[in-house]
Design an enzyme around this catalytic site. Sequence first.
Site, PDB file in Angstrom:
ATOM      1  N   THR A 296       0.818  -1.217   0.000  1.00 13.03           N
ATOM      2  CA  THR A 296       0.000   0.000   0.000  1.00 13.03           C
ATOM      3  C   THR A 296       0.852   1.267   0.000  1.00 13.03           C
ATOM      4  O   THR A 296       2.005   1.257   0.471  1.00 13.03           O
ATOM      5  CB  THR A 296      -0.895  -0.010   1.263  1.00 13.03           C
ATOM      6  OG1 THR A 296      -1.438   1.288   1.465  1.00 13.03           O
ATOM      7  CG2 THR A 296      -0.114  -0.349   2.524  1.00 13.03           C
ATOM      8  N   ASP A 297       0.250   2.368  -0.459  1.00 16.31           N
ATOM      9  CA  ASP A 297       0.945   3.661  -0.383  1.00 16.31           C
ATOM     10  C   ASP A 297       1.030   4.160   1.061  1.00 16.31           C
ATOM     11  O   ASP A 297       1.781   5.081   1.359  1.00 16.31           O
ATOM     12  CB  ASP A 297       0.259   4.712  -1.266  1.00 16.31           C
ATOM     13  CG  ASP A 297      -1.225   4.938  -0.945  1.00 16.31           C
ATOM     14  OD1 ASP A 297      -1.763   4.278  -0.030  1.00 16.31           O
ATOM     15  OD2 ASP A 297      -1.846   5.784  -1.630  1.00 16.31           O
ATOM     16  N   GLU A 298       0.229   3.550   1.960  1.00 16.29           N
ATOM     17  CA  GLU A 298       0.180   4.060   3.341  1.00 16.29           C
ATOM     18  C   GLU A 298       1.504   3.861   4.081  1.00 16.29           C
ATOM     19  O   GLU A 298       1.742   4.488   5.110  1.00 16.29           O
ATOM     20  CB  GLU A 298      -0.990   3.423   4.097  1.00 16.29           C
ATOM     21  CG  GLU A 298      -2.295   3.668   3.361  1.00 16.29           C
ATOM     22  CD  GLU A 298      -3.560   3.403   4.162  1.00 16.29           C
ATOM     23  OE1 GLU A 298      -3.505   3.390   5.395  1.00 16.29           O
ATOM     24  OE2 GLU A 298      -4.606   3.201   3.521  1.00 16.29           O
TER      25      GLU A 298
ATOM     26  N   LYS B  15       2.097  -3.363   7.297  1.00 16.37           N
ATOM     27  CA  LYS B  15       2.395  -3.556   5.874  1.00 16.37           C
ATOM     28  C   LYS B  15       3.841  -3.145   5.572  1.00 16.37           C
ATOM     29  O   LYS B  15       4.533  -3.796   4.789  1.00 16.37           O
ATOM     30  CB  LYS B  15       1.428  -2.741   5.002  1.00 16.37           C
ATOM     31  CG  LYS B  15      -0.002  -3.211   5.011  1.00 16.37           C
ATOM     32  CD  LYS B  15      -0.222  -4.613   4.463  1.00 16.37           C
ATOM     33  CE  LYS B  15      -0.010  -4.726   2.971  1.00 16.37           C
ATOM     34  NZ  LYS B  15      -0.404  -6.077   2.460  1.00 16.37           N
TER      35      LYS B  15
HETATM   36  P1  NAD Z   1      -9.722  -7.545   2.042  1.00 17.60           P
HETATM   37  O1  NAD Z   1      -9.750  -7.201   3.490  1.00 17.60           O
HETATM   38  O2  NAD Z   1     -10.937  -7.301   1.203  1.00 17.60           O
HETATM   39  O3  NAD Z   1      -9.376  -9.092   1.850  1.00 17.60           O
HETATM   40  C1  NAD Z   1      -8.372  -9.734   2.571  1.00 17.60           C
HETATM   41  C2  NAD Z   1      -8.527 -11.224   2.342  1.00 17.60           C
HETATM   42  O4  NAD Z   1      -7.480 -11.887   3.060  1.00 17.60           O
HETATM   43  C3  NAD Z   1      -9.853 -11.796   2.869  1.00 17.60           C
HETATM   44  O5  NAD Z   1     -10.416 -12.656   1.914  1.00 17.60           O
HETATM   45  C4  NAD Z   1      -9.454 -12.539   4.123  1.00 17.60           C
HETATM   46  O6  NAD Z   1     -10.299 -13.640   4.409  1.00 17.60           O
HETATM   47  C5  NAD Z   1      -8.038 -12.968   3.793  1.00 17.60           C
HETATM   48  N1  NAD Z   1      -7.212 -13.185   4.985  1.00 17.60           N
HETATM   49  C6  NAD Z   1      -7.059 -12.346   6.039  1.00 17.60           C
HETATM   50  N2  NAD Z   1      -6.233 -12.888   6.957  1.00 17.60           N
HETATM   51  C7  NAD Z   1      -5.837 -14.085   6.439  1.00 17.60           C
HETATM   52  C8  NAD Z   1      -4.968 -15.101   6.898  1.00 17.60           C
HETATM   53  N3  NAD Z   1      -4.323 -14.990   8.076  1.00 17.60           N
HETATM   54  N4  NAD Z   1      -4.769 -16.184   6.133  1.00 17.60           N
HETATM   55  C9  NAD Z   1      -5.412 -16.301   4.927  1.00 17.60           C
HETATM   56  N5  NAD Z   1      -6.250 -15.377   4.459  1.00 17.60           N
HETATM   57  C10 NAD Z   1      -6.460 -14.276   5.207  1.00 17.60           C
HETATM   58  O7  NAD Z   1      -8.458  -6.807   1.477  1.00 17.60           O
HETATM   59  P2  NAD Z   1      -8.231  -6.107   0.073  1.00 17.60           P
HETATM   60  O8  NAD Z   1      -8.793  -4.745   0.133  1.00 17.60           O
HETATM   61  O9  NAD Z   1      -8.645  -7.030  -1.001  1.00 17.60           O
HETATM   62  O10 NAD Z   1      -6.635  -5.962   0.086  1.00 17.60           O
HETATM   63  C11 NAD Z   1      -5.809  -6.976  -0.467  1.00 17.60           C
HETATM   64  C12 NAD Z   1      -4.359  -6.572  -0.312  1.00 17.60           C
HETATM   65  O11 NAD Z   1      -4.135  -5.318  -0.954  1.00 17.60           O
HETATM   66  C13 NAD Z   1      -3.925  -6.381   1.149  1.00 17.60           C
HETATM   67  O12 NAD Z   1      -2.621  -6.897   1.266  1.00 17.60           O
HETATM   68  C14 NAD Z   1      -3.947  -4.874   1.333  1.00 17.60           C
HETATM   69  O13 NAD Z   1      -3.004  -4.475   2.306  1.00 17.60           O
HETATM   70  C15 NAD Z   1      -3.549  -4.410  -0.054  1.00 17.60           C
HETATM   71  N6  NAD Z   1      -4.040  -3.078  -0.390  1.00 17.60           N
HETATM   72  C16 NAD Z   1      -5.383  -2.806  -0.361  1.00 17.60           C
HETATM   73  C17 NAD Z   1      -5.837  -1.537  -0.711  1.00 17.60           C
HETATM   74  C18 NAD Z   1      -7.302  -1.208  -0.726  1.00 17.60           C
HETATM   75  O14 NAD Z   1      -7.640  -0.057  -0.979  1.00 17.60           O
HETATM   76  N7  NAD Z   1      -8.203  -2.140  -0.492  1.00 17.60           N
HETATM   77  C19 NAD Z   1      -4.920  -0.552  -1.073  1.00 17.60           C
HETATM   78  C20 NAD Z   1      -3.559  -0.860  -1.080  1.00 17.60           C
HETATM   79  C21 NAD Z   1      -3.133  -2.139  -0.748  1.00 17.60           C
HETATM   80  P1  TYD Z   2     -10.897   3.908   3.956  1.00 19.41           P
HETATM   81  O1  TYD Z   2     -11.830   3.527   2.871  1.00 19.41           O
HETATM   82  O2  TYD Z   2     -11.114   3.313   5.314  1.00 19.41           O
HETATM   83  O3  TYD Z   2      -9.421   3.639   3.442  1.00 19.41           O
HETATM   84  P2  TYD Z   2      -7.990   4.101   4.078  1.00 19.41           P
HETATM   85  O4  TYD Z   2      -8.170   4.415   5.508  1.00 19.41           O
HETATM   86  O5  TYD Z   2      -7.149   2.885   3.843  1.00 19.41           O
HETATM   87  O6  TYD Z   2      -7.540   5.288   3.268  1.00 19.41           O
HETATM   88  O7  TYD Z   2     -10.970   5.485   4.139  1.00 19.41           O
HETATM   89  C1  TYD Z   2     -10.690   6.355   3.067  1.00 19.41           C
HETATM   90  C2  TYD Z   2     -10.726   7.765   3.605  1.00 19.41           C
HETATM   91  O8  TYD Z   2     -12.087   8.085   3.980  1.00 19.41           O
HETATM   92  C3  TYD Z   2      -9.918   7.956   4.865  1.00 19.41           C
HETATM   93  O9  TYD Z   2      -9.351   9.263   4.847  1.00 19.41           O
HETATM   94  C4  TYD Z   2     -10.928   7.841   5.986  1.00 19.41           C
HETATM   95  C5  TYD Z   2     -12.178   8.413   5.374  1.00 19.41           C
HETATM   96  N1  TYD Z   2     -13.462   7.818   5.820  1.00 19.41           N
HETATM   97  C6  TYD Z   2     -14.522   8.671   6.170  1.00 19.41           C
HETATM   98  O10 TYD Z   2     -14.400   9.924   6.156  1.00 19.41           O
HETATM   99  N2  TYD Z   2     -15.702   8.108   6.541  1.00 19.41           N
HETATM  100  C7  TYD Z   2     -15.878   6.748   6.593  1.00 19.41           C
HETATM  101  O11 TYD Z   2     -16.976   6.270   6.961  1.00 19.41           O
HETATM  102  C8  TYD Z   2     -14.790   5.895   6.208  1.00 19.41           C
HETATM  103  C9  TYD Z   2     -14.931   4.407   6.255  1.00 19.41           C
HETATM  104  C10 TYD Z   2     -13.602   6.488   5.823  1.00 19.41           C
END
Ligand code: NAD
Ligand code: TYD
Length: 361
Positions: free
Chosen positions: A135-137, A165
Site C-alpha cells: 500500500t501507499d500508506e 504492511k
Molecule cells: P480484504 O480485506 O478485502 O481481503 C483480505 C482477504 O485476506 C480476505 O479474503 C481474508 O479472508 C483474507 N485473509 C485475512 N487474513 C488471512 C490469513 N491470516 N490467512 C489467509 N487469508 C487471510 O483486502 P483487500 O482490500 O482485497 O486488500 C488486499 C491486499 O491489498 C492487502 O494486502 C492490502 O493491504 C492491499 N491493499 C489494499 C488496498 C485497498 O484499498 N483495499 C490498497 C492498497 C493495498
Molecule cells: P478507507 O476507505 O477506510 O481507506 P484508508 O483508511 O485505507 O484510506 O478510508 C478512506 C478515507 O475516507 C480515509 O481518509 C478515511 C475516510 N473515511 C470517512 O471519512 N468516513 C468513513 O466512513 C470511512 C470508512 C472512511
Amino acid sequence: MKNVLVTGGAGFIGSNFVRYLLRAEPDVRVINLDALTYAGSPENLKGLPDESRHIFVNGNIIDRALVEGIFRHHQIDTVVHFAAESHVDRSILGPEQFVQTNIVGTFTLLDVARQIWLNEGGFAPEGARFHHVSTDEVYGSLKPGEPAFSESTPYAPRSPYAASKASSDHLARAYATTYGLPVTITNCSNNYGPYQFPEKLIPLTILNAVRGKPLPIYGDGKQVRDWLYVEDHCEAIYRVLLNGKSGETYNVGGNNQPTNLEVVRQICRILDEVQPDSEFFPHDQLIQYVADRPGHDRRYDMNIEKIGSELGWEPRQSLETGLRLTIKWYLENPGWVEAISSRSDYQDWLEKNYAARGGQR
Ligand code: NAD
Ligand code: TYD
C-alpha cells in the site's frame, strides 16, 4: 507461470485478480488460499471456473505446514500475496491481528518459498516469482506542497495497519536481497470497485446513500486519497508478473487526488442522476460529520512514472468512470450486498466504529 498461489483470493482485490488472471492466462491454475475472515467470502468467488482451474483452500497463511503442503502438492511457481488485515479503523481498535497476519503471515509465505524454491531447489522453474501486494500508506502522510510518493520515498507508516504492511515489505525486500528470492512488490493507492467489503469509504457511501443512512465524514473531510479502480490494479499486477524486474518495487495509482468530501459528493451526484425519484434525493443531505480517526493521514499522492515508463501501464478509468461502474455494480447486485452486509459480525463492527467516531448509524 503455471501454478499460481493467490493468498486472500476470497477478499476484494484478490477475488478480482483471480477472475482477471484466469481470463488473461487460459493455461494457468490458481490455488486460492484464504482464511475467510470477516472480509473474505465464497460470495466473491461465485461463477469462477470449477476445480480444474481454481482450487480453493480454506486456511491461514500463518499455518506453515499447510503452506508447505500447498507448495509441494501443487508445485507452486508463482505467489501473488494479497491476504491481509486491510482496514485502518480496525487496526486502531485491535492491532494484534494485523501483526499476526500481515507480518507473521508474510514471513511464513516468504520463508516457505525460500525453503522450497531456493534451499531444496526442487521444482522452482527459472521464472519463479513471489509478488507482494502492498500500500501507499507505508510512506506516511504528505504535508502541503510535498511531492508525490515515489519508490524511493522513505517509509514513515503512522497507523498500526500501515506499520504492519511496511514491516511485511521490509521482510519481502530482505528476502530478495539476502537470499535472492525472486520478489516484486507493488505499493498501490486506495482501491475501489466490485466486491469491496462495505466498511470502506466508497461502498459504505453508496450503500448508506441508497438506504437513506448517514454518510459519515471523518473530521473536516479534507483528507486526500488517490483512488484506483480495482481492475486497473489487477492489470498493473499482471504486468509486473510478466515483465517486472525481480527485486523491484512499483507504485500504482489512479492519477487523481480528491478530498474525501469531494468523493462522497461525487457519489451523491451520480446517485441523484441514476435515482432521481429516490426519497433521499438529493443524497448529499445525508452527509454527517463525525469525530476524526486518530492519527488520520492527511494526504496521499502517487508518482506512477516508473510503472508507466518501464511496463507501459497506466490507469484506464478516471474517478468518474470508475465510480459509475462501481455504483452500477452495487445497485445490480443486491443479493451480494445483502449476504455480506447482514452478517452479525459486520453489524457489531459498525456499532463499535460509530461509537468510536461519536456518530450514529
Ligand atoms: P480484504 O480485506 O478485502 O481481503 C483480505 C482477504 O485476506 C480476505 O479474503 C481474508 O479472508 C483474507 N485473509 C485475512 N487474513 C488471512 C490469513 N491470516 N490467512 C489467509 N487469508 C487471510 O483486502 P483487500 O482490500 O482485497 O486488500 C488486499 C491486499 O491489498 C492487502 O494486502 C492490502 O493491504 C492491499 N491493499 C489494499 C488496498 C485497498 O484499498 N483495499 C490498497 C492498497 C493495498
Ligand atoms: P478507507 O476507505 O477506510 O481507506 P484508508 O483508511 O485505507 O484510506 O478510508 C478512506 C478515507 O475516507 C480515509 O481518509 C478515511 C475516510 N473515511 C470517512 O471519512 N468516513 C468513513 O466512513 C470511512 C470508512 C472512511
